[in-house]
Design a protein around this motif. Sequence first.
Motif, short mmCIF file in Angstrom:
data_model
loop_
_atom_site.label_atom_id
_atom_site.label_comp_id
_atom_site.label_asym_id
_atom_site.label_seq_id
_atom_site.Cartn_x
_atom_site.Cartn_y
_atom_site.Cartn_z
N THR A 1 -6.82 7.02 0.48
CA THR A 1 -6.03 7.75 -0.50
C THR A 1 -6.56 9.17 -0.63
O THR A 1 -7.71 9.45 -0.31
CB THR A 1 -6.08 7.05 -1.87
N ASN B 1 -3.58 -2.32 -3.10
CA ASN B 1 -4.01 -1.22 -3.96
C ASN B 1 -5.45 -1.37 -4.44
O ASN B 1 -6.06 -0.42 -4.91
CB ASN B 1 -3.08 -1.10 -5.17
N LYS B 2 -6.01 -2.59 -4.30
CA LYS B 2 -7.41 -2.82 -4.65
C LYS B 2 -8.32 -2.81 -3.43
O LYS B 2 -9.54 -2.80 -3.57
CB LYS B 2 -7.57 -4.18 -5.35
N ASP C 1 -3.86 -7.74 -2.42
CA ASP C 1 -3.38 -6.64 -3.24
C ASP C 1 -3.91 -5.37 -2.61
O ASP C 1 -5.06 -4.97 -2.83
CB ASP C 1 -3.87 -6.79 -4.68
N SER D 1 0.81 -1.22 0.00
CA SER D 1 0.00 0.00 0.00
C SER D 1 0.85 1.27 0.00
O SER D 1 0.39 2.34 -0.41
CB SER D 1 -0.91 0.02 1.24
#
Length: 379
Positions: A221, A212-213, A210, A47
């Motif tokens: 973010t 980022n998902k 994952d 991340s």
Amino acid sequence: MTLAQLKDKLIAYSKTIGVDKIGFASADPFLQLKDRLLTQQELGFQSGFEEPNIEKRVEPEKLLQGARTIISIALAYPSKMSNPPKNTKEERRGIFCRASWGKDYHDVLRDRLKKIEQFLQEHVPEARTISMVDTGELSDRAVAERAGIGWSGKNCAIITPEFGSYVYLGEVVTTISFEPDTPMTEQCGTCTKCIDACPTDALVQGGQLDSNKCIAFLTQTKTFLPDQYRKKLGNRIYGCDTCQQVCPENKGKNFHLHPEMEPDPEIAKPKLIPLLTMSNREFKNKFGHVSGSWRGKKPIQRNAIIALAHFKDQQALPVLTELLKKDPRPVIRGTAAWAIGVIGSLEEKKLLNQAKNVEKEEEVLREIEKGLNILEYKD
């Protein structure tokens, strides 16, 4: 006093200061974890919030010279609110994940860890200690697994037999050589409910995420949220509990053991529209004590706009219009433009075209175009 007696005494003491579970692990390097972290790095699954130095994450000796034991603690938090406010058409609400319902868990656990450090220094004055929660170098989960607190579930959470995965974790590294406890073996078996339920397929396979998902990451973010995840967000404004909620080990697990972890319903499930006009001071006064506020108000407000689009809440159009025209932050203006397209009707075309004529930021212009395209589709 022998080390075995001291260990028993510490276990008994931990119960008096509000520690729900305690375990002891050796401070040997986490070699298997190192392999997993390197794989995550190679795949681009990290991340960016993690400690970048993998050696520090897997070698306790690099954090405390002479480290011999890591003491892991777990505190259980509630999974249900006593009187949750209703999410109605008249008053749409967002939701913070359960781990952010009460007082910031970093503060709660640091209090317990500090008391454990003081206990150890009183009984073994020459001992050295350091403690950490979440933001430290070590992996709380790897430590807890080795210390027998629970097993590492397919949902990438520590699952305890007593409290499920609704636990906060922290640890004390010390130079005292306590007898280590036995790690708990994995008990997920063939169950894949968490993997199947993950809204964004962030759980690549059991125990591999994952980041980022992951919606929990995405809500934190500060940039524009990628298009493919906006519908997946629902009304989540911080974090995600889906992989915990579907876990069979969490069925019926709901513990209210610590007053400071009790949620204020108006904070845990806040009204969405008022969030959009809060000043920094108002945001800090209301949300500053919860862990979900650590990235500031912009991500929360961006997520609130997306949640209002999810509900197609036409009551939000006036405030979204004001944000589009006047907010100094491109992410908020652009997300508002997109949401106006989702919520609005052909009448909003004129508004978006006017904004398009005065907007200078390329990213915002792209969002205005998205809003216009959505409206065209409605034509």
